[in-house]
Write a protein that holds these residues in place. Structure first.
Motif, short mmCIF file in Angstrom:
data_model
loop_
_atom_site.label_atom_id
_atom_site.label_comp_id
_atom_site.label_asym_id
_atom_site.label_seq_id
_atom_site.Cartn_x
_atom_site.Cartn_y
_atom_site.Cartn_z
N ALA A 28 -53.51 -36.01 6.22
CA ALA A 28 -54.01 -37.33 5.82
C ALA A 28 -53.84 -37.49 4.32
N GLY A 29 -53.28 -38.62 3.91
CA GLY A 29 -53.10 -38.91 2.49
C GLY A 29 -51.77 -38.45 1.92
N ASP A 30 -50.99 -37.68 2.68
CA ASP A 30 -49.67 -37.25 2.20
C ASP A 30 -48.74 -38.47 2.06
N LEU A 31 -47.90 -38.45 1.02
CA LEU A 31 -46.89 -39.49 0.84
C LEU A 31 -45.85 -39.32 1.94
N ILE A 32 -45.65 -40.38 2.75
CA ILE A 32 -44.65 -40.29 3.82
C ILE A 32 -43.45 -41.20 3.56
N VAL A 33 -43.62 -42.26 2.77
CA VAL A 33 -42.52 -43.15 2.41
C VAL A 33 -42.80 -43.70 1.01
N GLN A 34 -41.76 -43.76 0.19
CA GLN A 34 -41.90 -44.39 -1.12
C GLN A 34 -40.76 -45.37 -1.32
N PHE A 35 -41.11 -46.54 -1.86
CA PHE A 35 -40.13 -47.57 -2.19
C PHE A 35 -39.85 -47.53 -3.68
N GLU A 36 -38.67 -48.02 -4.06
CA GLU A 36 -38.37 -48.25 -5.46
C GLU A 36 -39.27 -49.42 -5.87
N GLY A 37 -40.12 -49.22 -6.86
CA GLY A 37 -41.15 -50.21 -7.16
C GLY A 37 -41.02 -50.93 -8.48
N SER A 38 -39.81 -51.02 -9.03
CA SER A 38 -39.67 -51.65 -10.36
C SER A 38 -40.05 -53.13 -10.32
N GLU A 39 -39.73 -53.82 -9.24
CA GLU A 39 -40.08 -55.24 -9.13
C GLU A 39 -41.60 -55.41 -9.08
N GLN A 40 -42.27 -54.59 -8.29
CA GLN A 40 -43.72 -54.68 -8.20
C GLN A 40 -44.37 -54.26 -9.51
N ARG A 41 -43.81 -53.24 -10.18
CA ARG A 41 -44.34 -52.80 -11.48
C ARG A 41 -44.19 -53.92 -12.50
N SER A 42 -43.05 -54.60 -12.49
CA SER A 42 -42.80 -55.71 -13.41
C SER A 42 -43.81 -56.84 -13.19
N ARG A 43 -44.06 -57.17 -11.92
CA ARG A 43 -45.06 -58.21 -11.62
C ARG A 43 -46.44 -57.80 -12.10
N LEU A 44 -46.78 -56.53 -11.93
CA LEU A 44 -48.07 -56.04 -12.41
C LEU A 44 -48.16 -56.13 -13.93
N ASN A 45 -47.10 -55.74 -14.63
CA ASN A 45 -47.09 -55.85 -16.10
C ASN A 45 -47.25 -57.30 -16.55
N GLN A 46 -46.54 -58.21 -15.88
CA GLN A 46 -46.66 -59.63 -16.21
C GLN A 46 -48.08 -60.14 -15.98
N ALA A 47 -48.67 -59.73 -14.87
CA ALA A 47 -50.04 -60.17 -14.55
C ALA A 47 -51.03 -59.62 -15.57
N GLU A 48 -50.85 -58.36 -15.97
CA GLU A 48 -51.74 -57.77 -16.97
C GLU A 48 -51.59 -58.46 -18.31
N SER A 49 -50.37 -58.84 -18.68
CA SER A 49 -50.15 -59.57 -19.94
C SER A 49 -50.80 -60.95 -19.88
N ALA A 50 -50.67 -61.61 -18.73
CA ALA A 50 -51.29 -62.93 -18.57
C ALA A 50 -52.81 -62.81 -18.65
N LEU A 51 -53.37 -61.72 -18.14
CA LEU A 51 -54.81 -61.50 -18.23
C LEU A 51 -55.24 -61.32 -19.68
N GLU A 52 -54.49 -60.54 -20.44
CA GLU A 52 -54.81 -60.36 -21.86
C GLU A 52 -54.76 -61.70 -22.60
N GLU A 53 -53.74 -62.50 -22.29
CA GLU A 53 -53.62 -63.82 -22.91
C GLU A 53 -54.81 -64.71 -22.54
N ALA A 54 -55.22 -64.66 -21.27
CA ALA A 54 -56.36 -65.47 -20.82
C ALA A 54 -57.64 -65.01 -21.49
N ARG A 55 -57.80 -63.71 -21.66
CA ARG A 55 -59.00 -63.19 -22.34
C ARG A 55 -59.03 -63.61 -23.81
#
Length: 181
Positions: A27-54
């Protein structure tokens, strides 16, 4: 008793498939991993937008405090105070929206790492390394060996007895006998 199919909750290209059919996983072992650069980029953009909103919220809060102080000394009008309050409320709403977008982007990024929901055995691998997958696409099937269900056919004449006793003995091919409930 526990058998399931793990499906993709985001889109991406598979970069890791550490387990194959008949492999044991915990239980909890990594069984599949995707290339996540697109999701990481969206997360970085969202975090930047949050800093701007703050930052916008802090600016609106400072402005409101100034206008309120001026209003108390009869230098600013009620309209000025109302306008500053509305800007402050709008800035608070933008921060809330940005926080929600960060949470959603973080979740999408976490979906690029799929872990085993329970310990068991991989019974089927439905994807290959390098394959692009879509949301909802089945990836792997597995089952847990902690609790097993035995399915048998028996003559009707024994059905009432089995229902009353709710016990059975399973004889395995190797001669071993298991008492069940």
């Amino acid at each position: 008793v526990r058998e399931s199919t793990v499906s993709a909750q985001t889109t991406g290209t598979i970069t890791k498939l550490p387990y194959d059919v008949d492999d044991r996983v915990d239980a909890g072992d990594l069984i599949v991993q995707f290339e996540g650069s697109e999701q990481r980029s969206r997360l970085n953009q969202a975090e930047s937008a949050l800093e701007e909103a703050r930052a916008g919220l802090e600016d609106a809060r400072q402005n409101f405090d100034r206008v309120q102080s001026l209003y108390e000394r009869d230098v600013a009008t009620q309209a000025d105070l109302d306008q500053a309050r509305n800007r402050l409320n709008g800035a608070k709403a933008r921060v809330s929206r940005a926080e929600a977008e960060v949470a959603e982007a973080r979740q999408q990024f976490e979906y690029t790492r799929i872990t085993a929901p329970y310990s068991g055995i991989v019974t089927e691998r439905l994807v290959e390394l390098g394959e692009s997958v879509m949301m909802g696409q089945p990836l792997m099937r597995g089952l847990s060996l902690e609790q097993l269900r035995v399915v048998v056919s028996l003559p009707q004449q024994y059905a009432d007895r089995v229902r009353r006793q709710r016990r059975a003995t399973v004889a395995l091919d190797n001669g071993r006998r298991l008492e069940t409930g």
